[in-house]
Design an enzyme around this catalytic site. Structure first.
Site, PDB file in Angstrom:
ATOM      1  N   LYS A  14      52.034   5.435  13.752  1.00 25.72           N
ATOM      2  CA  LYS A  14      51.000   5.209  14.776  1.00 25.72           C
ATOM      3  C   LYS A  14      49.632   4.985  14.136  1.00 25.72           C
ATOM      4  O   LYS A  14      48.906   4.057  14.497  1.00 25.72           O
ATOM      5  CB  LYS A  14      50.926   6.405  15.752  1.00 25.72           C
ATOM      6  CG  LYS A  14      52.246   6.719  16.440  1.00 25.72           C
ATOM      7  CD  LYS A  14      52.138   7.901  17.392  1.00 25.72           C
ATOM      8  CE  LYS A  14      51.786   9.223  16.745  1.00 25.72           C
ATOM      9  NZ  LYS A  14      52.809   9.771  15.825  1.00 25.72           N
ATOM     10  N   ARG A  87      51.337  13.762  24.585  1.00 22.90           N
ATOM     11  CA  ARG A  87      52.448  14.392  23.855  1.00 22.90           C
ATOM     12  C   ARG A  87      53.482  14.954  24.822  1.00 22.90           C
ATOM     13  O   ARG A  87      54.562  15.328  24.407  1.00 22.90           O
ATOM     14  CB  ARG A  87      51.954  15.582  23.036  1.00 22.90           C
ATOM     15  CG  ARG A  87      50.997  15.232  21.935  1.00 22.90           C
ATOM     16  CD  ARG A  87      51.720  14.411  20.934  1.00 22.90           C
ATOM     17  NE  ARG A  87      51.844  14.941  19.617  1.00 22.90           N
ATOM     18  CZ  ARG A  87      51.031  14.618  18.609  1.00 22.90           C
ATOM     19  NH1 ARG A  87      50.011  13.817  18.769  1.00 22.90           N
ATOM     20  NH2 ARG A  87      51.268  15.075  17.409  1.00 22.90           N
ATOM     21  N   ARG A 124      52.912  11.247   2.291  1.00 23.84           N
ATOM     22  CA  ARG A 124      51.688  10.625   2.820  1.00 23.84           C
ATOM     23  C   ARG A 124      50.457  11.199   2.114  1.00 23.84           C
ATOM     24  O   ARG A 124      50.366  12.384   1.852  1.00 23.84           O
ATOM     25  CB  ARG A 124      51.555  10.891   4.313  1.00 23.84           C
ATOM     26  CG  ARG A 124      50.175  10.488   4.848  1.00 23.84           C
ATOM     27  CD  ARG A 124      50.091  10.455   6.343  1.00 23.84           C
ATOM     28  NE  ARG A 124      50.527  11.665   6.978  1.00 23.84           N
ATOM     29  CZ  ARG A 124      50.672  11.797   8.294  1.00 23.84           C
ATOM     30  NH1 ARG A 124      50.397  10.778   9.087  1.00 23.84           N
ATOM     31  NH2 ARG A 124      51.077  12.927   8.823  1.00 23.84           N
ATOM     32  N   ARG A 158      47.898  16.268   3.894  1.00 19.72           N
ATOM     33  CA  ARG A 158      47.592  17.073   5.074  1.00 19.72           C
ATOM     34  C   ARG A 158      48.342  18.404   5.052  1.00 19.72           C
ATOM     35  O   ARG A 158      49.501  18.450   4.656  1.00 19.72           O
ATOM     36  CB  ARG A 158      47.978  16.288   6.344  1.00 19.72           C
ATOM     37  CG  ARG A 158      46.849  15.440   6.881  1.00 19.72           C
ATOM     38  CD  ARG A 158      47.265  14.506   7.980  1.00 19.72           C
ATOM     39  NE  ARG A 158      48.097  15.057   9.051  1.00 19.72           N
ATOM     40  CZ  ARG A 158      48.476  14.353  10.107  1.00 19.72           C
ATOM     41  NH1 ARG A 158      48.081  13.094  10.242  1.00 19.72           N
ATOM     42  NH2 ARG A 158      49.239  14.887  11.032  1.00 19.72           N
ATOM     43  N   ARG A 169      57.064  20.109  13.644  1.00 18.51           N
ATOM     44  CA  ARG A 169      56.497  18.990  14.425  1.00 18.51           C
ATOM     45  C   ARG A 169      57.619  18.107  14.976  1.00 18.51           C
ATOM     46  O   ARG A 169      57.549  17.628  16.112  1.00 18.51           O
ATOM     47  CB  ARG A 169      55.545  18.169  13.544  1.00 18.51           C
ATOM     48  CG  ARG A 169      54.231  18.904  13.300  1.00 18.51           C
ATOM     49  CD  ARG A 169      53.515  18.378  12.084  1.00 18.51           C
ATOM     50  NE  ARG A 169      53.099  17.013  12.220  1.00 18.51           N
ATOM     51  CZ  ARG A 169      52.873  16.189  11.183  1.00 18.51           C
ATOM     52  NH1 ARG A 169      53.040  16.622   9.954  1.00 18.51           N
ATOM     53  NH2 ARG A 169      52.488  14.965  11.400  1.00 18.51           N
TER      54      ARG A 169
HETATM   55  P1  AP5 Z   1      51.326   7.359   9.767  1.00 16.84           P
HETATM   56  O1  AP5 Z   1      50.926   6.013  10.239  1.00 16.84           O
HETATM   57  O2  AP5 Z   1      50.275   8.244   9.190  1.00 16.84           O
HETATM   58  O3  AP5 Z   1      52.180   8.098  10.907  1.00 16.84           O
HETATM   59  P2  AP5 Z   1      51.728   8.684  12.298  1.00 16.84           P
HETATM   60  O4  AP5 Z   1      52.715   8.244  13.335  1.00 16.84           O
HETATM   61  O5  AP5 Z   1      50.278   8.400  12.572  1.00 16.84           O
HETATM   62  O6  AP5 Z   1      51.993  10.218  11.984  1.00 16.84           O
HETATM   63  P3  AP5 Z   1      51.137  11.504  12.246  1.00 16.84           P
HETATM   64  O7  AP5 Z   1      51.771  12.565  11.380  1.00 16.84           O
HETATM   65  O8  AP5 Z   1      49.674  11.303  12.065  1.00 16.84           O
HETATM   66  O9  AP5 Z   1      51.476  11.766  13.715  1.00 16.84           O
HETATM   67  P4  AP5 Z   1      51.430  13.065  14.457  1.00 16.84           P
HETATM   68  O10 AP5 Z   1      51.625  12.600  15.820  1.00 16.84           O
HETATM   69  O11 AP5 Z   1      52.345  14.149  14.026  1.00 16.84           O
HETATM   70  O12 AP5 Z   1      50.005  13.673  14.032  1.00 16.84           O
HETATM   71  P5  AP5 Z   1      48.641  13.772  14.802  1.00 16.84           P
HETATM   72  O13 AP5 Z   1      47.588  13.546  13.808  1.00 16.84           O
HETATM   73  O14 AP5 Z   1      48.647  12.994  16.064  1.00 16.84           O
HETATM   74  O15 AP5 Z   1      52.504   7.162   8.674  1.00 16.84           O
HETATM   75  C1  AP5 Z   1      53.110   8.286   8.041  1.00 16.84           C
HETATM   76  C2  AP5 Z   1      53.481   7.901   6.609  1.00 16.84           C
HETATM   77  O16 AP5 Z   1      54.497   6.896   6.642  1.00 16.84           O
HETATM   78  C3  AP5 Z   1      52.316   7.320   5.787  1.00 16.84           C
HETATM   79  O17 AP5 Z   1      52.433   7.732   4.449  1.00 16.84           O
HETATM   80  C4  AP5 Z   1      52.516   5.791   5.897  1.00 16.84           C
HETATM   81  O18 AP5 Z   1      52.008   5.109   4.754  1.00 16.84           O
HETATM   82  C5  AP5 Z   1      54.043   5.695   5.980  1.00 16.84           C
HETATM   83  N1  AP5 Z   1      54.502   4.570   6.788  1.00 16.84           N
HETATM   84  C6  AP5 Z   1      53.992   4.127   7.983  1.00 16.84           C
HETATM   85  N2  AP5 Z   1      54.693   3.076   8.435  1.00 16.84           N
HETATM   86  C7  AP5 Z   1      55.672   2.845   7.510  1.00 16.84           C
HETATM   87  C8  AP5 Z   1      56.732   1.872   7.414  1.00 16.84           C
HETATM   88  N3  AP5 Z   1      56.929   0.953   8.371  1.00 16.84           N
HETATM   89  N4  AP5 Z   1      57.554   1.946   6.347  1.00 16.84           N
HETATM   90  C9  AP5 Z   1      57.376   2.906   5.354  1.00 16.84           C
HETATM   91  N5  AP5 Z   1      56.385   3.837   5.397  1.00 16.84           N
HETATM   92  C10 AP5 Z   1      55.559   3.801   6.460  1.00 16.84           C
HETATM   93  O19 AP5 Z   1      48.672  15.299  15.250  1.00 16.84           O
HETATM   94  C11 AP5 Z   1      48.556  16.357  14.327  1.00 16.84           C
HETATM   95  C12 AP5 Z   1      48.518  17.672  15.077  1.00 16.84           C
HETATM   96  O20 AP5 Z   1      47.366  17.707  15.942  1.00 16.84           O
HETATM   97  C13 AP5 Z   1      49.704  17.947  16.005  1.00 16.84           C
HETATM   98  O21 AP5 Z   1      50.812  18.507  15.328  1.00 16.84           O
HETATM   99  C14 AP5 Z   1      49.065  18.933  16.992  1.00 16.84           C
HETATM  100  O22 AP5 Z   1      48.945  20.214  16.439  1.00 16.84           O
HETATM  101  C15 AP5 Z   1      47.672  18.357  17.172  1.00 16.84           C
HETATM  102  N6  AP5 Z   1      47.595  17.359  18.256  1.00 16.84           N
HETATM  103  C16 AP5 Z   1      47.264  16.038  18.141  1.00 16.84           C
HETATM  104  N7  AP5 Z   1      47.290  15.424  19.336  1.00 16.84           N
HETATM  105  C17 AP5 Z   1      47.665  16.377  20.233  1.00 16.84           C
HETATM  106  C18 AP5 Z   1      47.895  16.352  21.625  1.00 16.84           C
HETATM  107  N8  AP5 Z   1      47.764  15.217  22.346  1.00 16.84           N
HETATM  108  N9  AP5 Z   1      48.264  17.505  22.232  1.00 16.84           N
HETATM  109  C19 AP5 Z   1      48.404  18.643  21.542  1.00 16.84           C
HETATM  110  N10 AP5 Z   1      48.220  18.747  20.210  1.00 16.84           N
HETATM  111  C20 AP5 Z   1      47.852  17.617  19.554  1.00 16.84           C
END
Ligand code: AP5
Length: 212
Positions: A14, A87, A124, A158, A169
């Site tokens: 994402k 979420r 990552r 991270r 997660r």
């Molecule tokens: P990346 O693009 O960074 O993946 P992502 O989907 O953005 O993953 P996140 O871990 O950031 O998502 P998340 O939803 O768990 O975290 P968030 O920050 O929202 O890619 C990941 C890796 O793969 C990278 O190394 C990239 O290079 C690689 N990659 C990407 N595409 C690829 C491909 N096609 N092929 C190969 N490699 C690839 O949330 C974090 C925390 O915040 C949550 O756990 C929670 O505690 C809190 N939080 C956030 N939003 C909420 C909410 N709405 N409600 C409640 N808590 C929340």
């Protein structure tokens, strides 16, 4: 102006795809994870409250995240990519009722086999200066430890990308995603993209889906 909601498991791409779409198509990227991490880094009252929850891979309460989203979002004249929100089903309803109202929107689900995610996440690294995202296996920086984009040497692993937090997660994701997908399916605005392809192929498919 159509607003875009990115849905997908942790590590599905994402953030990576959002940054590419901002550059190519002029979206505003609004990531609730980034907003929360900024609060943690500032050690604000809110940041101190959510730090442990995030490190353990659990969800922060709906009220806190919704409030943070609202104060960082102004739909007038702007096209957003919502990344990491909603979420769960109550966040999906709140997004429609309290943020989007009747604005045109489309939900894009980055769909992939969850077994590939652990490797993506433990490898990552994110630039702490400009936010560029790398992967030590799939898209490593040209010089180890240095950001290709800004030249900074602050590539961060991270806290919630450690194996135990990643497992938590993924478990949370598995228990919350189905009703969210049903919600958008029933509204007729859900699109699925195969997120197991290369980053370029995923980007091409998303652009085709969004018509940008
Ligand atoms: P990346 O693009 O960074 O993946 P992502 O989907 O953005 O993953 P996140 O871990 O950031 O998502 P998340 O939803 O768990 O975290 P968030 O920050 O929202 O890619 C990941 C890796 O793969 C990278 O190394 C990239 O290079 C690689 N990659 C990407 N595409 C690829 C491909 N096609 N092929 C190969 N490699 C690839 O949330 C974090 C925390 O915040 C949550 O756990 C929670 O505690 C809190 N939080 C956030 N939003 C909420 C909410 N709405 N409600 C409640 N808590 C929340």
């Amino acid at each position: 102006m159509r607003q875009v909601i990115f849905l997908g498991a942790p590590g599905s791409g994402k953030g990576t795809q959002s940054k590419l779409l901002v550059a190519d198509c002029g979206f505003n990227h609004l990531s609730t994870g980034d907003l929360l991490r900024a609060e943690v880094a500032k050690e604000s009252e809110l940041g101190l409250k959510v730090k442990n929850i995030m490190e353990n891979g659990e969800l922060v309460s709906d009220d806190i995240v919704l409030e943070l989203l609202k104060i960082n979002c102004d739909l007038v004249g702007s096209q957003y990519l919502f990344d990491g929100f909603p979420r769960n089903i109550s966040q999906a309803q709140a997004l429609d009722e309290q943020v989007l109202n009747d604005t045109d929107s489309m939900a894009v689900y980055l769909d992939l086999d969850l077994n590939v995610l652990l490797e993506r996440l433990v490898n990552r690294r994110t630039c702490g200066d400009c936010g560029a995202i790398y992967n030590l296996v799939y898209s490593a920086p040209k010089t180890a430890g240095t950001c290709d984009k800004c030249g900074g040497s602050n590539l961060v692993h991270r806290d919630d990308d450690k194996e135990e937090a990643v497992s938590k997660r993924l478990e949370v994701f598995k228990t919350t995603i189905a009703p969210v997908l049903d919600y958008y399916e029933q509204k007729g605005n859900l699109r699925r993209v195969d997120a197991e392809q290369s980053m370029d192929q995923v980007l091409t498919q998303i652009k085709k889906t969004l018509g940008c």
